[in-house]
Scaffold this motif. Sequence first.
Motif, PDB file in Angstrom:
ATOM      1  N   PRO A 202      24.443  21.280  41.065  1.00  0.00           N
ATOM      2  CA  PRO A 202      24.695  19.972  41.691  1.00  0.00           C
ATOM      3  C   PRO A 202      23.528  19.008  41.553  1.00  0.00           C
ATOM      4  N   GLU A 203      22.336  19.546  41.317  1.00  0.00           N
ATOM      5  CA  GLU A 203      21.182  18.670  41.136  1.00  0.00           C
ATOM      6  C   GLU A 203      21.258  17.900  39.814  1.00  0.00           C
ATOM      7  N   ARG A 204      22.146  18.310  38.913  1.00  0.00           N
ATOM      8  CA  ARG A 204      22.350  17.600  37.649  1.00  0.00           C
ATOM      9  C   ARG A 204      23.838  17.325  37.448  1.00  0.00           C
ATOM     10  N   ALA A 205      24.463  16.818  38.488  1.00  0.00           N
ATOM     11  CA  ALA A 205      25.908  16.578  38.446  1.00  0.00           C
ATOM     12  C   ALA A 205      26.287  15.664  37.289  1.00  0.00           C
ATOM     13  N   HIS A 206      27.358  16.042  36.593  1.00  0.00           N
ATOM     14  CA  HIS A 206      27.949  15.255  35.498  1.00  0.00           C
ATOM     15  C   HIS A 206      27.010  15.116  34.290  1.00  0.00           C
ATOM     16  N   GLN A 207      26.010  15.952  34.196  1.00  0.00           N
ATOM     17  CA  GLN A 207      25.116  15.927  33.039  1.00  0.00           C
ATOM     18  C   GLN A 207      25.311  17.195  32.212  1.00  0.00           C
ATOM     19  N   TRP A 208      24.898  17.102  30.967  1.00  0.00           N
ATOM     20  CA  TRP A 208      25.004  18.266  30.093  1.00  0.00           C
ATOM     21  C   TRP A 208      23.935  19.290  30.460  1.00  0.00           C
ATOM     22  N   LEU A 209      24.355  20.554  30.510  1.00  0.00           N
ATOM     23  CA  LEU A 209      23.468  21.680  30.764  1.00  0.00           C
ATOM     24  C   LEU A 209      23.427  22.558  29.525  1.00  0.00           C
ATOM     25  N   GLY A 210      22.487  23.499  29.501  1.00  0.00           N
ATOM     26  CA  GLY A 210      22.411  24.418  28.381  1.00  0.00           C
ATOM     27  C   GLY A 210      23.459  25.508  28.472  1.00  0.00           C
ATOM     28  N   LEU A 211      23.732  26.155  27.353  1.00  0.00           N
ATOM     29  CA  LEU A 211      24.677  27.268  27.313  1.00  0.00           C
ATOM     30  C   LEU A 211      24.217  28.373  28.254  1.00  0.00           C
ATOM     31  N   PRO A 212      25.051  28.799  29.215  1.00  0.00           N
ATOM     32  CA  PRO A 212      24.641  29.875  30.126  1.00  0.00           C
ATOM     33  C   PRO A 212      24.414  31.186  29.373  1.00  0.00           C
ATOM     34  N   GLU A 249      13.573  25.775  30.294  1.00  0.00           N
ATOM     35  CA  GLU A 249      13.676  25.482  31.719  1.00  0.00           C
ATOM     36  C   GLU A 249      15.087  25.775  32.212  1.00  0.00           C
ATOM     37  N   GLY A 250      15.197  26.371  33.388  1.00  0.00           N
ATOM     38  CA  GLY A 250      16.518  26.669  33.926  1.00  0.00           C
ATOM     39  C   GLY A 250      16.433  27.380  35.250  1.00  0.00           C
ATOM     40  N   LYS A 251      17.595  27.856  35.726  1.00  0.00           N
ATOM     41  CA  LYS A 251      17.611  28.569  36.998  1.00  0.00           C
ATOM     42  C   LYS A 251      18.505  29.798  36.893  1.00  0.00           C
ATOM     43  N   ILE A 252      18.235  30.767  37.781  1.00  0.00           N
ATOM     44  CA  ILE A 252      18.963  32.030  37.798  1.00  0.00           C
ATOM     45  C   ILE A 252      20.087  31.945  38.825  1.00  0.00           C
ATOM     46  N   LEU A 253      21.265  32.365  38.415  1.00  0.00           N
ATOM     47  CA  LEU A 253      22.422  32.430  39.303  1.00  0.00           C
ATOM     48  C   LEU A 253      22.835  33.888  39.462  1.00  0.00           C
ATOM     49  N   GLU A 254      22.780  34.405  40.682  1.00  0.00           N
ATOM     50  CA  GLU A 254      23.255  35.755  40.989  1.00  0.00           C
ATOM     51  C   GLU A 254      23.930  35.730  42.347  1.00  0.00           C
ATOM     52  N   SER A 255      24.513  36.826  42.756  1.00  0.00           N
ATOM     53  CA  SER A 255      25.315  36.842  43.975  1.00  0.00           C
ATOM     54  C   SER A 255      24.523  36.459  45.217  1.00  0.00           C
ATOM     55  N   SER A 256      23.217  36.713  45.214  1.00  0.00           N
ATOM     56  CA  SER A 256      22.409  36.379  46.387  1.00  0.00           C
ATOM     57  C   SER A 256      22.141  34.879  46.501  1.00  0.00           C
ATOM     58  N   THR A 257      22.298  34.140  45.395  1.00  0.00           N
ATOM     59  CA  THR A 257      22.025  32.692  45.416  1.00  0.00           C
ATOM     60  C   THR A 257      23.254  31.850  45.156  1.00  0.00           C
ATOM     61  N   ASP A 258      24.344  32.468  44.682  1.00  0.00           N
ATOM     62  CA  ASP A 258      25.569  31.736  44.363  1.00  0.00           C
ATOM     63  C   ASP A 258      26.752  32.605  44.764  1.00  0.00           C
ATOM     64  N   ARG A 259      27.532  32.164  45.730  1.00  0.00           N
ATOM     65  CA  ARG A 259      28.618  32.977  46.257  1.00  0.00           C
ATOM     66  C   ARG A 259      29.746  33.187  45.257  1.00  0.00           C
ATOM     67  N   LEU A 260      29.785  32.386  44.185  1.00  0.00           N
ATOM     68  CA  LEU A 260      30.832  32.539  43.188  1.00  0.00           C
ATOM     69  C   LEU A 260      30.450  33.483  42.053  1.00  0.00           C
ATOM     70  N   VAL A 261      29.211  33.933  42.031  1.00  0.00           N
ATOM     71  CA  VAL A 261      28.778  34.900  41.026  1.00  0.00           C
ATOM     72  C   VAL A 261      28.978  36.298  41.598  1.00  0.00           C
ATOM     73  N   ARG A 262      29.614  37.157  40.844  1.00  0.00           N
ATOM     74  CA  ARG A 262      29.893  38.514  41.312  1.00  0.00           C
ATOM     75  C   ARG A 262      28.604  39.336  41.383  1.00  0.00           C
ATOM     76  N   LYS A 263      28.621  40.329  42.224  1.00  0.00           N
ATOM     77  CA  LYS A 263      27.423  41.152  42.460  1.00  0.00           C
ATOM     78  C   LYS A 263      27.018  41.965  41.244  1.00  0.00           C
ATOM     79  N   TYR A 267      23.372  35.133  35.742  1.00  0.00           N
ATOM     80  CA  TYR A 267      23.356  34.077  34.722  1.00  0.00           C
ATOM     81  C   TYR A 267      22.015  33.363  34.739  1.00  0.00           C
ATOM     82  N   PHE A 268      21.589  32.948  33.566  1.00  0.00           N
ATOM     83  CA  PHE A 268      20.492  31.992  33.444  1.00  0.00           C
ATOM     84  C   PHE A 268      21.114  30.704  32.942  1.00  0.00           C
ATOM     85  N   LEU A 269      20.947  29.623  33.712  1.00  0.00           N
ATOM     86  CA  LEU A 269      21.551  28.343  33.380  1.00  0.00           C
ATOM     87  C   LEU A 269      20.462  27.363  32.948  1.00  0.00           C
TER      88      LEU A 269
END
Length: 479
Positions: A202-212, A249-263, A267-269
Amino acid sequence: MKTVLAAFVLALPCHLAIPQDQEFPGASTIAVLNQYRVAMNLNPLKVDERLTATAQAHSAYLTALQDRSVLKELTIDGVPRMHLEDPGNAKYTGSTPVERARKHGYPYRAMEQATVRDSNRVKLTGPEAVENLVASVYHRSGLFNPIWSDFGEASDTNDVVFMFGEGARRGQVGRDWLAVFPTHDSTTARVGFQNELPDPAPERAHQWLGLPISIHTTADHVLKVAAFEVREQGTELGAQSVVDRPLVEGKILESSTDRLVRKNEAYFLPTFPLRYASTFDVFVRVSIDQATRTLNWTFKTPANPFSVLPAGPVIEVTPGNPIALEILGRQGNSSWRSSTSPSGSGIRVEGITNGKLKVDFPVKCNDQCKATITVSNGGPHPGTEKREFIVAREWLATRTELDLLPKSFAEAVNDLSWQKPARALAYFEDGGFWSMSRSSGAPSQSIADRTALTKCNVQAARRNSNKSCKLYTFAPKGD
């Protein structure tokens, strides 16, 4: 121009994403999908006609909606409304994907994913939709779920719908299954994607991101990330390294930080789209049920697919024979603008199909005729191409002055040709407007020329034209 993606798995919220454009001539949807699954050491899917019928019925429902704004809405429970049908609609076949599958005779667990077309965008093919789903965060998880064995699609309609089913014999992998994406030593089809809904960035809403970049294991494991680094390998300019393995540069998405990511996934976004034609090294340290694992792998990104044909920058056109300009590798919003000279010359530049333009010079064009077309392409790495079209030099060399004049001028030339010297014809053209003046029976050729030019220049002055009148050159003729 946007295409919306959505997925539905039982009560799991579904997601929206915006794709890039890519062509896959000759490839079927299930072939592209199975190529990815096999590379991940998953079983390939097989087509199930019941799921196909389910997908086609819901695609017809979506396409027939009068109010398509609901397709971008979530229910209070976080379920995209595009997956929920209204019983009052004439094309209703079931409220949820599972209900619809049951109605079409499929009794097993099922999941739906869809790419919904905006009204101003050409629809995706099935293979294109697969690539868009794979390039996102939340959709990839559904495509790479080991339990699926069956598949159905509706991809020849405006709104693409995929159905995945568990089947009588669900897909299986060993308990030690561990897979990464992109897979080792592979070349990706994408370098980025745009945000989904719910939004993973959401910090980069509607912008292009890198391939997860992702890690997957079986559903009975808990995966936690201790380190996740992605570095671009140095690129060479001669013998000198101009990029020394920069950290992505990017951020890590896992179940502890994103409720939609399975345990059992992480992901690295990347914050920004990956560079084209580059090689990336990935280093990951994770714990799987508290057992530490270290992973290292490498993948490549494709060359920039955006190009314009002919390659240019200057293209010669034979008047009367249209030439096509083709835009390849559209990654997002594409647009073009053109200018022609002289104004009113009759040069036509128009779109003929998606991604193709037609440039048509009229047969009366001379060496002053030209058209300039600028093509701009959006996407993760926007690009611009410019092409200038001119009259073919070889064609001009074979044309006579008479060929370039309007029919009425040709008639005047023919009339004057039968008169004895001195005779003269002067003309000018300004923005597609032609004018001429004639003189005949003068005591000398110089007087005939001067008389015709004087009359012609008066006419040009009346039009406030800055164009100079020219004398027509008659072929030598005896008395």
